[in-house]
Design an enzyme around this catalytic site. Structure first.
Site, PDB file in Angstrom:
ATOM      1  N   GLU A   1       0.811  -1.227   0.000  1.00 38.49           N
ATOM      2  CA  GLU A   1       0.000   0.000   0.000  1.00 38.49           C
ATOM      3  C   GLU A   1       0.842   1.274   0.000  1.00 38.49           C
ATOM      4  O   GLU A   1       1.227   1.777   1.063  1.00 38.49           O
ATOM      5  CB  GLU A   1      -0.949   0.024   1.214  1.00 38.49           C
ATOM      6  CG  GLU A   1      -1.831   1.266   1.233  1.00 38.49           C
ATOM      7  CD  GLU A   1      -2.812   1.332   2.411  1.00 38.49           C
ATOM      8  OE1 GLU A   1      -2.754   0.461   3.288  1.00 38.49           O
ATOM      9  OE2 GLU A   1      -3.620   2.271   2.447  1.00 38.49           O
TER      10      GLU A   1
ATOM     11  N   LYS B   1      -2.389  -1.834  -3.286  1.00 35.97           N
ATOM     12  CA  LYS B   1      -3.432  -0.953  -2.720  1.00 35.97           C
ATOM     13  C   LYS B   1      -2.968   0.488  -2.843  1.00 35.97           C
ATOM     14  O   LYS B   1      -2.330   1.031  -1.930  1.00 35.97           O
ATOM     15  CB  LYS B   1      -3.693  -1.328  -1.251  1.00 35.97           C
ATOM     16  CG  LYS B   1      -4.686  -0.411  -0.551  1.00 35.97           C
ATOM     17  CD  LYS B   1      -5.201  -1.005   0.745  1.00 35.97           C
ATOM     18  CE  LYS B   1      -6.057  -0.005   1.495  1.00 35.97           C
ATOM     19  NZ  LYS B   1      -6.839  -0.596   2.582  1.00 35.97           N
TER      20      LYS B   1
HETATM   21  P1  13P Z   1      -9.245   4.441   3.944  1.00 34.06           P
HETATM   22  O1  13P Z   1     -10.056   3.764   2.854  1.00 34.06           O
HETATM   23  O2  13P Z   1     -10.091   5.058   5.017  1.00 34.06           O
HETATM   24  O3  13P Z   1      -8.206   5.356   3.374  1.00 34.06           O
HETATM   25  O4  13P Z   1      -8.478   3.287   4.707  1.00 34.06           O
HETATM   26  C1  13P Z   1      -7.886   2.293   3.984  1.00 34.06           C
HETATM   27  C2  13P Z   1      -6.685   1.796   4.681  1.00 34.06           C
HETATM   28  O5  13P Z   1      -6.568   0.623   4.950  1.00 34.06           O
HETATM   29  C3  13P Z   1      -5.617   2.738   4.993  1.00 34.06           C
HETATM   30  O6  13P Z   1      -4.459   2.033   5.334  1.00 34.06           O
END
Ligand code: 13P
Length: 342
Positions: free
Chosen positions: A177, A219
């Protein structure tokens, strides 16, 4: 029953018509969310909230997996059922956030580096024993005057790759991510430029660390105008910029991309995903892994009261259904309003 291999798990996580629910808020983050409904964050209220979410009837029809927090994966609901078992019962794949948060990057004011690599191998084995099948690590890139620096992007890409390698070694699918924040007054063009540089760096680091691309999920952020930018890009522009950026950075071997919502409204996050899937002919599944954009209406409906459990679950089920429709570009205003009219 044999545990499915990582490739099968990764494909299951981004299965058509479904997406991930990020419910992995750390202690400070869940405290902030609960403050919004005037609820104190305690071990009991956190368990009650997550029990409400995970026992939503039919959740497994639109949610493929849930990202848990360390406390939650070991927690039990009111009747003694382990929260992770509530997910498994619905055919939902459990995963776990394994980073220890983004901390100030020494020597680089305003920039962050994600911590948590030390001792990670042992923690991963523990989580696997507890039933997790995938993991998540979030890197944060901030846009501002003179930032991000190359050093910050490279340090975060390196940490993501080290984490992903350890996760695959443990037999757990890594969710990689990299989040380029939407905070600030930057234009969508600037957000595109920083996102492209970040994603390219991340995939270079993943290659150097021998990550098996078929066994991971990306992500990323969507490419957006900064929250404070006076010129806000429309849905179509966001969809096109995001797809262009990902096409240029993400190898087709990656089975799926599951966006974070990052502070967008719940409806905007659904509209953007829908418009991207309408573009079509994409080499990967384009899915969601939303935290706030799935949970916010549910939290508001629940308000910490047991009498509102059903209302909270209905709100979550509605958002999950809307995003499920957006997976195939079938989301409409009518579908959105059907709920609000009910
Ligand atoms: P949000 O969709 O609220 O940004 O959170 C996703 C997430 O896992 C952030 O690490």
């Amino acid at each position: 029953m044999a545990t499915p291999d990582m490739e099968t798990t990764a494909r299951g996580m981004v299965a058509p018509g479904k997406g991930l629910l990020a419910a992995d808020e750390s202690f400070p983050t869940i405290e902030k969310r609960f403050k919004g409904i005037g609820l104190e964050s305690t071990e009991k209220t956190r368990a009650a909230y997550r029990e409400m979410l995970f026992s939503t009837p039919g959740l497994g029809e639109a949610i493929s997996g849930v990202i848990l927090f360390d406390e939650t994966i070991k927690q039990k609901g009111a009747d003694g059922t382990a929260l992770i078992d509530l997910l498994k019962r619905q055919g939902i794949i459990p995963g776990i956030k394994v980073d220890l948060g983004a901390k100030p990057l020494a020597g680089f004011p305003g920039e962050k580096i994600t911590e948590g690599l030390d001792g990670l191998r042992a923690r991963l084995n523990d989580y696997r024993g507890l039933g997790a099948r995938f993991t998540k690590w979030r890197a944060v890139i901030t846009i501002g005057a003179g930032i991000p620096t190359r050093t910050c992007i490279e340090a975060n890409a390196h940490a993501l790759a080290r984490y992903a390698a350890l996760s695959q070694e443990a037999g757990l699918v890594p969710i990689v991510e990299p989040e380029v924040l939407m905070d600030g007054d930057h234009t969508i063009e600037r957000h595109y430029e920083v996102s492209e540089a970040t994603f390219k760096n991340v995939f270079q680091a993943l290659f150097e660390h021998r990550i098996v691309l078929e066994q991971m999920v990306l992500k990323p952020n969507m490419v957006l105008s900064g929250k404070e930018c006076p010129q806000q890009a429309g849905v179509q522009q966001v969809a096109e910029a995001t797809v262009r950026c990902l096409r240029r950075c993400v190898p087709a071997a990656v089975p799926g991309i599951a966006f974070l919502s990052g502070g967008q409204s719940d409806v905007a996050a659904t509209q953007h995903l829908n418009a991207m899937n309408q573009i079509g002919a994409l080499p990967w599944q384009l899915s969601f892994s939303y935290g706030r954009a799935l949970q916010a209406p549910s939290l508001q409906a629940w308000k910490g009261q047991s009498a509102n459990v059903q209302a909270g679950q209905q709100a979550l089920a509605h958002r999950a259904r809307c995003n499920s429709a957006a997976r195939s570009g079938q989301y409409t205003d009518q579908l959105e309003n059907r709920w609000h009219a009910a």
